[in-house]
Design an enzyme around this catalytic site. Structure first.
Site, PDB file in Angstrom:
ATOM      1  CB  SER A 170      -1.034   0.044   1.326  1.00  0.00           C
ATOM      2  OG  SER A 170      -1.805   1.136   1.092  1.00  0.00           O
ATOM      3  CE1 TYR A 185       0.847   5.511  -5.903  1.00  0.00           C
ATOM      4  CE2 TYR A 185       0.901   6.993  -4.200  1.00  0.00           C
ATOM      5  CZ  TYR A 185       1.434   5.776  -4.661  1.00  0.00           C
ATOM      6  OH  TYR A 185       2.467   4.885  -4.068  1.00  0.00           O
ATOM      7  CE  LYS A 189      -0.122   2.295  -3.754  1.00  0.00           C
ATOM      8  NZ  LYS A 189       0.210   0.893  -3.723  1.00  0.00           N
TER       9      LYS A 189
END
Length: 293
Positions: A170, A185, A189
């Site tokens: 992660s 992004y 995550k």
């Protein structure tokens, strides 16, 4: 050998490991860690054949490069079938593939609402879809494609005291609330982190564990821009003193040994009691940024 002997606690000898994105960056660090510490086979998966083959030269008798697309369910199932035919089981699946699209590129506090809207809408919906497909959805479908192989790993019994495991890469980006970081992004995550927690409970009936590493900055193609913007200049970013403490308290990026030590712990008997765990590995960087961690 005593139960507290490090040679037993941290051994990954004889393990069969599969690493998506195993040819570069953090994935390559993982590949080196398992290869040099006794893993029987390390399958590295990616789309760039040349990068996979280059990394495989570290230990050609152990590392097996395999071209596949983690965003394709069909490709993942074909991959799992090939590994089933080759060795029949997997002890550890590392879901490490990742992508980072271009950011919005401006701070909302520094531009007008109209300019921020224009910059945000200039980002591509395709980039958002691809980022979530690679960084989040691929975790779920990789785990499902490899489920029978991981079950076979438990039945193989070659890792006494350890259940098969899915280990996800992660990122601390999933915890951050900094306005400049707004985008696909960090959102992807955060989704990856939540998937780990959900899957860890879902797979309990099958005795398959799910954990994650949330790295900060490590040298990689993905993080190159962030590292360059951190102020290290011509210094080696992995050496202490390369950055100010308010950027990274450790004053450096992560090194291969930082990642290797962590994955060896999580994959070995030392980490056998972990399930649903997110291990932050960032030199303290997340403590210097607004976040939810």
């Amino acid at each position: 050998m005593a139960a507290t002997d490090a040679r037993k606690l941290f051994s990954v000898e004889g393990m069969v490991v599969c690493i998506t994105g195993g040819g570069t960056g953090i994935g390559k660090m993982m590949t080196e860690a398992f290869t040099t510490n006794g893993a029987a086979k390390v399958y590295i998966i990616g789309r760039r054949k040349e990068k996979l083959e280059e990394t495989a030269q570290i230990a050609p008798n152990i590392i097996i490069p395999m071209v596949a697309d983690v965003t394709s369910k069909e490709s993942l199932c074909e991959l799992a079938d090939k590994i089933k035919q080759d060795v029949g089981y997997v002890n550890l699946l590392c879901c490490n593939s990742g992508t980072m699209p271009p950011p919005i590129g401006v701070k909302s506090s520094e531009v007008s609402l109209q300019e921020y809207r224009a910059k945000a809408l200039a980002t591509k919906t395709e980039d958002w879809a691809q980022t979530f497909a690679t960084n989040a959805s691929a975790i779920f479908f990789s785990a499902m494609a490899f489920l029978e192989l991981l079950d076979a790993g438990n039945k193989q019994g070659n890792c006494a005291g350890r259940k098969s495991q899915v280990l996800v890469t992660s990122s601390i980006a999933g915890y951050l609330r900094t306005p400049f970081n707004m985008g696909a992004y960090p959102a992807s995550k955060a989704a990856a982190t939540h998937l780990v927690k959900g899957l860890s409970g879902t797979l309990v009936p099958y005795s398959i564990r799910v954990n994650a590493i949330a790295p900060g900055l490590f040298p990689s193609d993905l993080a190159a821009g962030l590292i360059a913007g951190g102020g290290a200049g011509e210094k080696d970013p992995t050496e202490e003193g390369a950055f100010e403490k308010d950027f990274i308290p450790a004053e450096r990026t992560g090194k291969t040994e930082d990642m290797a030590g962590t994955v060896l712990y999580m994959a070995s008997a030392a980490g056998a009691y972990l399930n649903g765990n997110i291990t932050v590995l960032d030199g303290g960087r997340v403590s210097q940024l607004p976040g939810t961690y």
